[in-house]
Scaffold this motif. Structure first.
Motif, mmCIF file in Angstrom:
data_model
loop_
_atom_site.group_PDB
_atom_site.id
_atom_site.type_symbol
_atom_site.label_atom_id
_atom_site.label_comp_id
_atom_site.label_asym_id
_atom_site.label_seq_id
_atom_site.Cartn_x
_atom_site.Cartn_y
_atom_site.Cartn_z
ATOM 1 N N ASN A 54 0.829 -1.205 0.000
ATOM 2 C CA ASN A 54 0.000 0.000 0.000
ATOM 3 C C ASN A 54 0.865 1.258 0.000
ATOM 4 N N ASP A 55 1.845 1.309 0.884
ATOM 5 C CA ASP A 55 2.734 2.477 0.957
ATOM 6 C C ASP A 55 3.496 2.677 -0.345
ATOM 7 N N THR A 56 3.926 1.582 -0.955
ATOM 8 C CA THR A 56 4.727 1.662 -2.179
ATOM 9 C C THR A 56 3.899 2.131 -3.359
ATOM 10 N N ILE A 57 2.741 1.529 -3.593
ATOM 11 C CA ILE A 57 1.985 1.908 -4.796
ATOM 12 C C ILE A 57 1.342 3.283 -4.667
ATOM 13 N N THR A 58 1.150 3.741 -3.447
ATOM 14 C CA THR A 58 0.619 5.094 -3.245
ATOM 15 C C THR A 58 1.597 6.136 -3.782
ATOM 16 N N ASN A 59 2.881 5.827 -3.771
ATOM 17 C CA ASN A 59 3.913 6.786 -4.181
ATOM 18 C C ASN A 59 4.410 6.582 -5.607
ATOM 19 N N ILE A 60 3.801 5.706 -6.368
ATOM 20 C CA ILE A 60 4.251 5.471 -7.745
ATOM 21 C C ILE A 60 3.668 6.537 -8.653
ATOM 22 N N SER A 92 3.271 6.810 -12.051
ATOM 23 C CA SER A 92 3.234 6.163 -13.352
ATOM 24 C C SER A 92 1.806 5.699 -13.607
ATOM 25 N N ASN A 93 1.464 5.537 -14.884
ATOM 26 C CA ASN A 93 0.131 5.027 -15.191
ATOM 27 C C ASN A 93 0.160 3.524 -15.462
ATOM 28 N N ARG A 94 1.326 2.896 -15.236
ATOM 29 C CA ARG A 94 1.461 1.447 -15.386
ATOM 30 C C ARG A 94 2.256 0.884 -14.213
ATOM 31 N N LEU A 95 1.790 -0.257 -13.722
ATOM 32 C CA LEU A 95 2.469 -0.950 -12.637
ATOM 33 C C LEU A 95 2.621 -2.410 -13.044
ATOM 34 N N TYR A 96 3.823 -2.946 -12.884
ATOM 35 C CA TYR A 96 4.114 -4.341 -13.215
ATOM 36 C C TYR A 96 4.357 -5.093 -11.921
ATOM 37 N N VAL A 97 3.560 -6.145 -11.709
ATOM 38 C CA VAL A 97 3.634 -6.930 -10.481
ATOM 39 C C VAL A 97 4.055 -8.349 -10.847
ATOM 40 N N PHE A 98 5.047 -8.854 -10.135
ATOM 41 C CA PHE A 98 5.524 -10.218 -10.334
ATOM 42 C C PHE A 98 5.313 -10.979 -9.034
ATOM 43 N N MET A 99 4.615 -12.114 -9.128
ATOM 44 C CA MET A 99 4.306 -12.920 -7.951
ATOM 45 C C MET A 99 4.133 -14.377 -8.388
ATOM 46 N N HIS A 100 4.266 -15.288 -7.465
ATOM 47 C CA HIS A 100 4.149 -16.702 -7.834
ATOM 48 C C HIS A 100 2.691 -17.089 -8.091
ATOM 49 N N HIS A 101 1.809 -16.802 -7.166
ATOM 50 C CA HIS A 101 0.396 -17.185 -7.272
ATOM 51 C C HIS A 101 -0.389 -16.175 -8.106
ATOM 52 N N PRO A 102 -1.304 -16.635 -8.968
ATOM 53 C CA PRO A 102 -2.220 -15.694 -9.599
ATOM 54 C C PRO A 102 -3.085 -15.043 -8.510
ATOM 55 N N GLY A 110 -3.740 3.662 -12.673
ATOM 56 C CA GLY A 110 -3.450 3.224 -14.038
ATOM 57 C C GLY A 110 -3.700 1.737 -14.208
ATOM 58 N N ASP A 111 -3.024 1.175 -15.198
ATOM 59 C CA ASP A 111 -3.151 -0.249 -15.479
ATOM 60 C C ASP A 111 -2.149 -1.051 -14.663
ATOM 61 N N VAL A 112 -2.587 -2.209 -14.192
ATOM 62 C CA VAL A 112 -1.740 -3.119 -13.432
ATOM 63 C C VAL A 112 -1.571 -4.379 -14.268
ATOM 64 N N PHE A 113 -0.317 -4.790 -14.472
ATOM 65 C CA PHE A 113 0.002 -5.990 -15.235
ATOM 66 C C PHE A 113 0.680 -6.969 -14.285
ATOM 67 N N VAL A 114 0.026 -8.105 -14.059
ATOM 68 C CA VAL A 114 0.521 -9.106 -13.114
ATOM 69 C C VAL A 114 1.053 -10.296 -13.905
ATOM 70 N N PHE A 115 2.282 -10.702 -13.597
ATOM 71 C CA PHE A 115 2.893 -11.878 -14.212
ATOM 72 C C PHE A 115 3.124 -12.909 -13.120
ATOM 73 N N CYS A 116 2.620 -14.115 -13.356
ATOM 74 C CA CYS A 116 2.694 -15.151 -12.324
ATOM 75 C C CYS A 116 2.710 -16.528 -12.977
ATOM 76 N N GLY A 117 2.789 -17.530 -12.149
ATOM 77 C CA GLY A 117 2.795 -18.915 -12.614
ATOM 78 C C GLY A 117 1.881 -19.738 -11.747
ATOM 79 N N HIS A 118 2.435 -20.761 -11.109
ATOM 80 C CA HIS A 118 1.785 -21.597 -10.110
ATOM 81 C C HIS A 118 0.721 -22.532 -10.665
#
Length: 149
Positions: free
Chosen positions: A33-39, A41-51, A81-89
């Motif tokens: 929450n603290d991190t994305i509040t200060n971004i 940009s109109n795009r955020l890229y999130v990388f995580m294991h679980h969808p 903005g837009d959030v792009f999540v890349f994951c696997g699992h």
């Protein structure tokens, strides 16, 4: 690294989350929450294991889904903005769009799981991987499967 968890932010807009246990700790949620509040940009890229959301794979959705989908949606759907999540699992190639959140589930480099059965069944043993190209304007991603010849 934050204690026993590994999550971090890479400027300008790459967020790496630790979902190894199927959820994020309260400490990590506060940090997110603290991190994305200060971004700025109109795009955020999130990388995580679980969808972050169930994906229509009965075996994985029923037994191994991310445990905090509602919390994830609440926080990231409010990003400006837009959030792009890349994951696997899930050992599948699946794309999900939920409001401003675009989820790209990447196949396994080992085997793919059937998306039709509640029981564990192998769909095939062809390894796959996702290529991601990002620049200031475009996001391009595609999945490749490695065939034995």
């Amino acid at each position: 690294m934050k204690g026993d968890e590994f999550y971090y932010f890479e400027n300008p807009n790459f967020l790496f989350l630790d979902t190894a246990l199927g959820y994020c700790s309260d400490k990590q949620w506060k940090w997110i929450n603290d991190t994305i509040t200060n971004i700025d940009s109109n795009r955020l890229y999130v990388f995580m294991h679980h969808p972050p959301f169930k994906a229509g794979v009965p075996h994985m959705d029923g037994k191994y889904a991310f445990q905090q989908s509602d919390k994830f949606f609440e926080l990231f759907s409010n990003f400006t903005g837009d959030v792009f999540v890349f994951c696997g699992h899930y050992h599948n190639e699946i794309t999900i769009k939920n409001k401003n959140i675009n989820v790209f589930i990447t196949p396994s480099t080992y085997l793919q799981i059937s998306d039709k059965t509640v029981e564990f069944n192998i769909e095939h043993r062809i390894p796959g991987f996702r290529e991601i190209e990002i620049d200031d304007i475009f996001l391009k991603t595609n999945v490749n499967y490695v065939f034995d010849k």
